[in-house]
Design a protein around this motif. Structure first.
Motif, PDB file in Angstrom:
ATOM      1  N   GLU A 164     -15.829   4.967  -1.665  1.00  0.00           N
ATOM      2  CA  GLU A 164     -15.994   4.360  -2.996  1.00  0.00           C
ATOM      3  C   GLU A 164     -17.094   5.062  -3.776  1.00  0.00           C
ATOM      4  OE1 GLU A 164     -16.887  -0.027  -5.012  1.00  0.00           O
ATOM      5  OE2 GLU A 164     -16.454   0.151  -2.875  1.00  0.00           O
TER       6      GLU A 164
ATOM      7  N   SER B 100     -15.983   8.607  -4.703  1.00  0.00           N
ATOM      8  CA  SER B 100     -14.930   8.588  -5.728  1.00  0.00           C
ATOM      9  C   SER B 100     -15.518   8.364  -7.115  1.00  0.00           C
ATOM     10  CB  SER B 100     -13.935   7.458  -5.432  1.00  0.00           C
ATOM     11  OG  SER B 100     -13.330   7.652  -4.168  1.00  0.00           O
TER      12      SER B 100
ATOM     13  N   ARG C  57     -15.471   2.863   4.084  1.00  0.00           N
ATOM     14  CA  ARG C  57     -14.905   2.461   2.792  1.00  0.00           C
ATOM     15  C   ARG C  57     -15.935   2.590   1.683  1.00  0.00           C
ATOM     16  NH1 ARG C  57      -9.998  -0.189   3.694  1.00  0.00           N
ATOM     17  NH2 ARG C  57      -9.782  -1.160   5.760  1.00  0.00           N
TER      18      ARG C  57
ATOM     19  N   GLY D 211      -9.194   4.529   0.648  1.00  0.00           N
ATOM     20  CA  GLY D 211      -9.181   4.535  -0.811  1.00  0.00           C
ATOM     21  C   GLY D 211      -8.115   5.484  -1.308  1.00  0.00           C
ATOM     22  N   LYS D 212      -7.856   5.437  -2.593  1.00  0.00           N
ATOM     23  CA  LYS D 212      -6.840   6.295  -3.197  1.00  0.00           C
ATOM     24  C   LYS D 212      -7.468   7.074  -4.331  1.00  0.00           C
ATOM     25  CE  LYS D 212      -3.148   3.047  -2.049  1.00  0.00           C
ATOM     26  NZ  LYS D 212      -3.971   1.867  -1.700  1.00  0.00           N
TER      27      LYS D 212
ATOM     28  N   LYS E  15       0.836  -1.200   0.000  1.00  0.00           N
ATOM     29  CA  LYS E  15       0.000   0.000   0.000  1.00  0.00           C
ATOM     30  C   LYS E  15       0.867   1.244   0.000  1.00  0.00           C
ATOM     31  CE  LYS E  15      -4.091  -1.936   2.295  1.00  0.00           C
ATOM     32  NZ  LYS E  15      -4.922  -1.890   3.510  1.00  0.00           N
TER      33      LYS E  15
END
Length: 310
Positions: A305, A308, A301, A211-212, A186
């Motif tokens: 998501e 995003s 999370r 998240g990224k 990560k």
């Protein structure tokens, strides 16, 4: 009702302004520079170094810096000083899963209460670190200043500490990966150009990547949406923003939060060496009170998501 003092370890990152305004005592830990010189961790910027110079050198030589919490004797000295004044103590520590400060505090509390039988010392594991921990200490002080007893404030902390959120990013995850808080895989992906790993406190008080996000503009949008969905009564809150050598980004974030949520106040806080050495440069995050964080971070999370993908 006996008066009581709130004492925090130095990982709370409260500067002199907040320590004075809210009457919070801080027990300094220690850090060692690459030349093996040891310093008290607060106030860090009085050791002939500036924030920017410290983080620039830390980036070049991350393994040259080490940290250690205050000792049992140092905590006991702070507790004993209050006991001599006839005061009780709420002692707040960084998450016990990260540091030995909590166990040192507990041992010091036992020693002090044996020496001063009339003194009550309640040790609270904040389950947080850095400005998130500092914000919790400020709220504890506000409850005390509103007339609540030591037992009432301690109970409030235990009931509400899992409602203190972090919403931000860390450009380089290698520092936290080194401490075992994220995997090295990560960390590698977190250092890709333009990628912003979005972090939140987990149920055990460590930062976990939710998240990224590619690009700062989109990351700000996601963060603002995340705060909107998780914060409670923002207009009644004090919000902290932490930054480790990311002041322009923190100032932009502050302006966005003020415009959208209209809190009582938003303060940008430095992260001092005791936390900064383990976090590294590149942190930019807001801390606030909101809905309880889910035990497995599944709700958080899913929220990241969804945001995003918008």
């Amino acid at each position: 009702m006996r008066q009581f003092t709130i004492i925090a370890d130095a990982t709370c990152d409260l500067n002199e302004q907040f320590r004075s305004e809210y009457d919070i005592k801080v027990v300094a830990g220690h850090f060692t520079t690459p030349d093996q010189t040891e310093y008290d961790s607060m106030p860090a910027w009085e050791h002939g170094m500036t924030r920017d110079a410290f983080y620039a050198d830390l980036k070049k030589n991350p393994m040259g810096y080490t940290t250690s919490p205050a000792s049992v004797a140092e905590f006991a000295a702070a507790f004993g000083e209050e006991a001599q004044k006839g005061k009780d103590v709420i002692a707040m520590s960084i998450s016990a899963g990260i540091s030995g400060a909590n166990s040192f505090m507990r041992e010091a509390a036992e020693q002090t209460m044996q020496q001063y039988p009339d003194c009550k010392i309640i040790v609270v594991d904040s389950m947080r670190f850095g400005p998130g921990f500092g914000l919790m200490a400020v709220y504890a002080a506000m409850h005390r200043n509103a007339g609540e007893s030591i037992d009432e404030v301690a109970a409030w902390l235990e009931e509400n500490k899992n409602r203190f959120h972090q919403a931000g990013w860390l450009d380089d995850l290698t520092f936290v990966a080194r401490k075992g808080r994220v995997t090295h895989a990560k960390a590698f992906f977190g250092t890709l150009a333009g990628v912003k790993p979005i972090g939140e406190f987990d149920y055990n008080g460590m930062t976990t990547v939710l998240g990224k996000i590619k690009g700062a503009k989109k990351a700000y949008e996601v963060l603002m949406g995340y705060i909107e969905k998780t914060i409670e009564n923002p207009e009644e809150q004090i919000i902290f923003i932490a930054q480790t050598n990311r002041l322009p980004q923190a100032e932009q974030y502050k302006a966005m939060i003020e415009e959208k949520f209209h809190p009582k106040a938003v303060y940008i806080n430095d992260v001092h060496p005791l936390c900064g050495i383990n976090v590294g440069p590149g942190l930019m995050a807001a801390y606030y009170v909101g809905k309880p964080i889910s035990k497995d971070l599944s709700e958080e999370r899913a929220l990241i998501e969804t945001l995003s993908a918008e």
